[in-house]
Design a protein around this motif. Structure first.
Motif, PDB file in Angstrom:
ATOM      1  N   ALA A  97      56.924  52.045  40.617  1.00  0.00           N
ATOM      2  CA  ALA A  97      57.104  53.350  41.253  1.00  0.00           C
ATOM      3  C   ALA A  97      58.335  53.363  42.149  1.00  0.00           C
ATOM      4  O   ALA A  97      58.934  54.419  42.388  1.00  0.00           O
ATOM      5  N   ASP A  98      58.718  52.186  42.650  1.00  0.00           N
ATOM      6  CA  ASP A  98      59.916  52.068  43.489  1.00  0.00           C
ATOM      7  C   ASP A  98      61.142  51.654  42.679  1.00  0.00           C
ATOM      8  O   ASP A  98      62.114  51.122  43.220  1.00  0.00           O
ATOM      9  N   ASN A  99      61.060  51.876  41.362  1.00  0.00           N
ATOM     10  CA  ASN A  99      62.193  51.638  40.454  1.00  0.00           C
ATOM     11  C   ASN A  99      62.584  50.166  40.335  1.00  0.00           C
ATOM     12  O   ASN A  99      63.763  49.812  40.307  1.00  0.00           O
ATOM     13  N   TYR A 100      61.555  49.323  40.280  1.00  0.00           N
ATOM     14  CA  TYR A 100      61.726  47.926  39.900  1.00  0.00           C
ATOM     15  C   TYR A 100      60.833  47.667  38.689  1.00  0.00           C
ATOM     16  O   TYR A 100      59.899  48.424  38.418  1.00  0.00           O
ATOM     17  N   ILE A 101      61.106  46.603  37.970  1.00  0.00           N
ATOM     18  CA  ILE A 101      60.174  46.154  36.950  1.00  0.00           C
ATOM     19  C   ILE A 101      59.119  45.300  37.653  1.00  0.00           C
ATOM     20  O   ILE A 101      59.464  44.338  38.332  1.00  0.00           O
ATOM     21  N   GLY A 102      57.861  45.671  37.519  1.00  0.00           N
ATOM     22  CA  GLY A 102      56.791  44.902  38.146  1.00  0.00           C
ATOM     23  C   GLY A 102      56.199  43.917  37.158  1.00  0.00           C
ATOM     24  O   GLY A 102      55.781  44.307  36.065  1.00  0.00           O
ATOM     25  N   VAL A 103      56.171  42.635  37.528  1.00  0.00           N
ATOM     26  CA  VAL A 103      55.628  41.601  36.641  1.00  0.00           C
ATOM     27  C   VAL A 103      54.591  40.764  37.391  1.00  0.00           C
ATOM     28  O   VAL A 103      54.866  40.265  38.487  1.00  0.00           O
ATOM     29  N   ILE A 104      53.406  40.643  36.803  1.00  0.00           N
ATOM     30  CA  ILE A 104      52.361  39.764  37.325  1.00  0.00           C
ATOM     31  C   ILE A 104      52.313  38.515  36.452  1.00  0.00           C
ATOM     32  O   ILE A 104      52.137  38.597  35.241  1.00  0.00           O
ATOM     33  N   LEU A 105      52.481  37.359  37.079  1.00  0.00           N
ATOM     34  CA  LEU A 105      52.370  36.079  36.381  1.00  0.00           C
ATOM     35  C   LEU A 105      51.073  35.411  36.820  1.00  0.00           C
ATOM     36  O   LEU A 105      50.876  35.132  38.002  1.00  0.00           O
ATOM     37  N   ASN A 106      50.167  35.170  35.879  1.00  0.00           N
ATOM     38  CA  ASN A 106      48.932  34.440  36.170  1.00  0.00           C
ATOM     39  C   ASN A 106      49.204  32.946  36.052  1.00  0.00           C
ATOM     40  O   ASN A 106      49.833  32.493  35.090  1.00  0.00           O
ATOM     41  N   THR A 107      48.739  32.182  37.011  1.00  0.00           N
ATOM     42  CA  THR A 107      49.015  30.752  36.990  1.00  0.00           C
ATOM     43  C   THR A 107      48.403  30.095  35.757  1.00  0.00           C
ATOM     44  O   THR A 107      47.450  30.592  35.158  1.00  0.00           O
TER      45      THR A 107
ATOM     46  N   THR B  39      50.311  33.715  31.134  1.00  0.00           N
ATOM     47  CA  THR B  39      50.099  35.108  30.733  1.00  0.00           C
ATOM     48  C   THR B  39      50.678  36.043  31.780  1.00  0.00           C
ATOM     49  O   THR B  39      50.481  35.852  32.985  1.00  0.00           O
ATOM     50  N   LEU B  40      51.408  37.042  31.294  1.00  0.00           N
ATOM     51  CA  LEU B  40      52.102  37.983  32.158  1.00  0.00           C
ATOM     52  C   LEU B  40      51.670  39.411  31.852  1.00  0.00           C
ATOM     53  O   LEU B  40      51.303  39.737  30.720  1.00  0.00           O
TER      54      LEU B  40
ATOM     55  N   ILE C  46      60.642  42.425  40.151  1.00  0.00           N
ATOM     56  CA  ILE C  46      59.891  41.784  41.232  1.00  0.00           C
ATOM     57  C   ILE C  46      58.714  41.065  40.595  1.00  0.00           C
ATOM     58  O   ILE C  46      57.875  41.667  39.933  1.00  0.00           O
ATOM     59  N   LEU C  47      58.667  39.756  40.804  1.00  0.00           N
ATOM     60  CA  LEU C  47      57.661  38.890  40.187  1.00  0.00           C
ATOM     61  C   LEU C  47      56.602  38.508  41.216  1.00  0.00           C
ATOM     62  O   LEU C  47      56.923  38.107  42.335  1.00  0.00           O
ATOM     63  N   ILE C  48      55.340  38.645  40.819  1.00  0.00           N
ATOM     64  CA  ILE C  48      54.206  38.224  41.643  1.00  0.00           C
ATOM     65  C   ILE C  48      53.451  37.138  40.887  1.00  0.00           C
ATOM     66  O   ILE C  48      52.917  37.395  39.807  1.00  0.00           O
ATOM     67  N   ASN C  49      53.437  35.929  41.425  1.00  0.00           N
ATOM     68  CA  ASN C  49      52.696  34.827  40.811  1.00  0.00           C
ATOM     69  C   ASN C  49      51.340  34.704  41.502  1.00  0.00           C
ATOM     70  O   ASN C  49      51.279  34.538  42.716  1.00  0.00           O
ATOM     71  N   THR C  50      50.247  34.787  40.742  1.00  0.00           N
ATOM     72  CA  THR C  50      48.927  34.768  41.376  1.00  0.00           C
ATOM     73  C   THR C  50      47.939  33.895  40.635  1.00  0.00           C
ATOM     74  O   THR C  50      47.977  33.791  39.403  1.00  0.00           O
ATOM     75  N   ILE C  51      47.053  33.285  41.391  1.00  0.00           N
ATOM     76  CA  ILE C  51      45.922  32.550  40.817  1.00  0.00           C
ATOM     77  C   ILE C  51      44.666  33.414  40.830  1.00  0.00           C
ATOM     78  O   ILE C  51      43.661  33.072  40.233  1.00  0.00           O
ATOM     79  N   TYR C  52      44.752  34.574  41.534  1.00  0.00           N
ATOM     80  CA  TYR C  52      43.601  35.470  41.661  1.00  0.00           C
ATOM     81  C   TYR C  52      43.623  36.506  40.542  1.00  0.00           C
ATOM     82  O   TYR C  52      43.817  37.709  40.777  1.00  0.00           O
ATOM     83  N   SER C  53      43.416  36.041  39.314  1.00  0.00           N
ATOM     84  CA  SER C  53      43.490  36.934  38.153  1.00  0.00           C
ATOM     85  C   SER C  53      42.420  38.019  38.251  1.00  0.00           C
ATOM     86  O   SER C  53      41.246  37.734  38.511  1.00  0.00           O
ATOM     87  N   ASP C  54      42.868  39.263  38.030  1.00  0.00           N
ATOM     88  CA  ASP C  54      41.986  40.414  38.195  1.00  0.00           C
ATOM     89  C   ASP C  54      42.674  41.616  37.561  1.00  0.00           C
ATOM     90  O   ASP C  54      43.886  41.807  37.747  1.00  0.00           O
ATOM     91  N   PRO C  55      41.934  42.448  36.822  1.00  0.00           N
ATOM     92  CA  PRO C  55      42.557  43.643  36.240  1.00  0.00           C
ATOM     93  C   PRO C  55      43.229  44.538  37.280  1.00  0.00           C
ATOM     94  O   PRO C  55      44.200  45.240  36.969  1.00  0.00           O
TER      95      PRO C  55
END
Length: 747
Positions: A258-268, A222-223, A238-247
């Motif tokens: 905000a720094d003009n990148y696409i921010g993506v959170i990847l939940n393990t 889930t992303l 910029i991809l952030i892969n995390t096991i610490y799922s949190d809203p």
């Protein structure tokens, strides 16, 4: 003299009594009367709350107390004072903190009745929101998160448990006021504030928070994706892969947007909306590639991906390089876990008790179990019960309250075998990693060994590795950007308090947008020399191995630079059945600067006073030559500087299971009462100016603590050994041709 003591006694009595607030005027048995109790305490605290050394805590308490007192102008003034203090470390946080209370106060001042409260609150909210910088707007949501049920429970517990004989300690009164302040303002405004935030953010960001990606082996990932509506597309991701799922993780993606990148959170795999089992560390090497495949197919992607994150998130970036995706152009691993033997769940093949606490943290639910992880009393009780009962380490999960499949799986792999090797690059895998990398760690980072494992192996197997390091006086969170000015009794040099977030953004711009390389990076290795207020730079970690001072472990407790004899020795005898020290071990503070050091189960070796100062930079090394009446032992060396002021500074630590010293992939048991040799390596890197007149102190001993496995030396799997295996005391002789090498740079 009697008169003096009487006056002194009266003074002490008055001082003691003034630390309590009488509640005889309040009907404390009437729990619904909580508001009256709190208001009475707040009215007393405004004059009796003594200014603290930590001005931040002082103003943080006061402005909340004065909200309860309805002294709103004074409260806002104290909030400003708090923000001015915080500004030194983070202008983004400073401008935002306390906004939930500021908006409430300004609304109350304009709308003393409920008739038009919501309308005026919205006006005040919008006014505050529009004044904030974009990055401050992003973190505003975290100030509107609260749990009213838990807060109400905490409030009632403080009233029930801490009001005794119709009085309450001032410290408990402050806690009660703080809890009630959040509870009261939260109930009145937070729900409305959260909705307003969502409405305002829609104008700035497009957020997709429930994307599912199916992997080739039918795993579900889930992303969450955040796009900046005002930025041109396509963009780098910029991809952030995390096991610490949190809203709250969505805020990290917003900051990147905000720094003009696409921010993506990847939940393990297994976390958030995934219905798979949660199996930490096991799937990142494949799953991150699957996520990148999905990303580069999106219309907003320009085909370039970078990664960032700390701890587990740092490990995951290295996992991604094991099968490097062509679209992954750079990584910034911070405090990266060295999974396997480096630092977690083992330190040089010794399993840590912390492993089960961390596993519960991430596998108890699809999100993150903060409450269980933060229950220090529970975990110390668990460690103590295991320690004093002498049960096998394999039962630690059951002692904690429930069995854990992953914990048991880990214990079945005490060597650095294929199970661990499949998770991260191994040997020649590093030769294929040709992307630029920026590693961050700290001298006091719990995962420093992991961070430097990746760095050193990247250099070892890839002569052209484009790999930079920033290392300074940081702990685990400091290496992730949350730098502390004071760290366990040590005040860092002002120059060490750098803006890591700025450097990381400059790095991404450098790699992904053809910008300039961060000016901070003067060379490949950038390190801060504690005590000099200077950063220094070299082109290789090998620079730290050129000059060394050798000190031998003499039988008289001296660290001598002259070898005396290889036949004399220092003896140590330890009863592994003795558990009378449980509380003492659990209460150890482990500060960096201490008045005395813990010396039980160890020998102490000390140099003479040093005749001149020098820079100690690198990893201490050496050889331990010893004989033992068992087949194995877990040994440690703690290196201290005994400073001229009589205080000890912890420089570096080394722990290792002797049977794995020659090869961490295969256990080689010792021969009882035969002289053995192990090499000291894989310990903490540090850089510090050692003062003239200081002494170096080496504490050499055997690991026996509730925080690690206990190796009874039978040769069986240590996880299965029990206190019944202790039998006769462990006897060890450290021969005086043992030595340590100190890496030095002369001034």
């Amino acid at each position: 003299m009697k008169k003096f003591f009487f006056i002194y006694f009266v003074f002490c009595l008055q001082f003691f009594l003034c630390q309590k607030i009488s509640l005889k005027q309040i009907d404390i048995k009437n729990v619904p009367n909580t508001e009256n109790i709190v208001k009475y305490l707040a009215s007393q605290l405004k004059d009796r709350y003594i200014e603290k050394k930590d001005k931040g805590i002082y103003y943080d308490d006061l402005f909340r107390i004065n909200i309860i007192n309805e002294n709103y102008n004074l409260s806002l003034s104290q909030l400003d004072s708090l923000r001015n203090i915080t500004m030194k470390n983070s202008s983004i946080t400073a401008s935002t903190m306390g906004s939930q209370f500021e908006i409430y106060i300004n609304t109350i001042k304009r709308a003393p009745t409920k008739n038009n409260f919501d309308k005026i609150y919205e006006e005040e909210f919008k006014k505050k929101y529009e004044k904030l910088p974009l990055k401050s707007q992003i973190i505003l949501s975290q100030y509107f998160i609260y749990d009213s049920i838990s807060l109400k429970k905490d409030i009632n517990e403080i009233i029930t448990n801490n009001i005794k004989q119709d009085s309450i300690d001032i410290s408990d009164a402050i806690k009660l006021c703080r809890k009630y302040n959040i509870y009261d303002v939260g109930n009145k405004t937070f729900k409305l504030g959260v909705q307003l935030l969502k409405n305002f953010e829609k104008e700035i960001f497009t957020i997709y928070d429930s994307i599912k990606v199916t992997t080739k082996d039918n795993g579900i990932l889930t992303l969450s994706v955040v796009l900046n509506n005002k930025a041109p597309k396509p963009q780098s991701t910029i991809l952030i892969n995390t096991i610490y799922s949190d809203p709250k993780n969505i805020n990290d993606a917003k900051r990147l947007a905000a720094d003009n990148y696409i921010g993506v959170i990847l939940n393990t795999r297994g976390k958030y909306l995934s219905n798979n089992s949660i199996e930490p560390f096991e799937h990142e090497a494949e799953d991150i590639n699957e996520a990148i495949n999905w990303i580069i197919k999106q219309p907003w992607s320009n085909g370039k991906v970078g990664m960032i994150g700390g701890s587990y998130l740092g490990f995951s970036q290295w996992a991604a390089t094991k099968k490097l995706h062509p679209a992954l152009k750079t990584i910034i691993p911070q405090a990266a876990v060295g999974i396997g033997t480096e630092d977690f769940p083992m330190n040089n093949n010794i399993f840590t008790s912390y492993a089960i606490r961390w596993l519960n943290y991430v596998v108890n639910s699809k999100m993150t179990d903060y409450a269980d992880f933060s229950d220090v009393k529970k975990w110390n009780f668990t460690y103590k019960q295991w320690y004093i009962t002498g049960k096998p380490f394999r039962q630690l999960d059951s002692i904690s309250g429930k069995s854990n499949i992953i914990f048991q799986r880990w214990l079945n792999h005490p060597s650095f075998d294929s199970y661990w090797k499949n998770m991260i690059p191994y040997k020649k895998d590093f030769s294929k990693i040709n992307i630029p990398i920026l590693t961050i760690t700290g001298y006091f980072d719990a995962d420093q060994l992991g961070a430097l494992y990746y760095l050193k192996n990247h250099y070892k197997y890839n002569a052209n590795a484009d790999h930079y390091l920033i290392i300074g006086p940081y702990d685990h969170s400091g290496a992730q950007g949350y730098i502390k000015s004071e760290l366990k009794g040590y005040s860092i040099d002002p120059v060490a308090n750098i803006d890591l977030n700025k450097i990381w953004l400059e790095w991404f711009d450098y790699i992904l947008k053809d910008g300039k390389k961060p000016s901070f990076l003067k060379n490949k290795i950038n390190y801060q020399v504690m005590g000099t207020n200077q950063w220094r730079n070299v082109n290789s970690v090998e620079n730290f191995n050129k000059n060394k001072l050798k000190f031998y472990l003499e039988h008289n407790g001296l660290l001598s630079n002259v070898k005396i004899s290889d036949k004399s020795f220092s003896s140590l005898k330890i009863d592994l059945k003795d558990r009378s020290d449980a509380d003492e071990l659990l209460d150890l503070k482990n500060d960096l600067v201490e008045n005395k050091i813990y010396t039980k189960n160890s020998l102490i070796f000390t140099t003479n006073a040093l005749e001149k100062s020098f820079e100690l930079s690198g990893n201490f090394s050496g050889k331990l030559r010893f004989s033992i009446n068992k087949k194995d032992a877990d040994l440690y060396v703690y290196l201290y500087e005994l400073m001229p002021n009589g205080k000890y500074f912890l420089l570096s630590t080394y722990l290792e299971r002797a049977s794995y010293n020659k090869n961490n992939e295969k256990r080689n048991l010792l021969t009882s009462n035969k002289k053995e040799t192990i090499s000291i390596s894989n310990n903490k890197f540090i850089s510090k100016k050692i003062e003239k007149g200081s002494k170096l102190v080496a504490v050499v001993g055997v690991v026996k603590t509730p925080y690690y496995q206990i190796n009874y030396g039978t040769g069986k799997d240590v996880s299965d050994e029990t206190i019944l295996d202790a039998k006769e005391p462990l006897e060890i002789k450290f021969y005086n041709d043992s030595y340590i090498d100190i890496p030095v740079i002369q001034e």
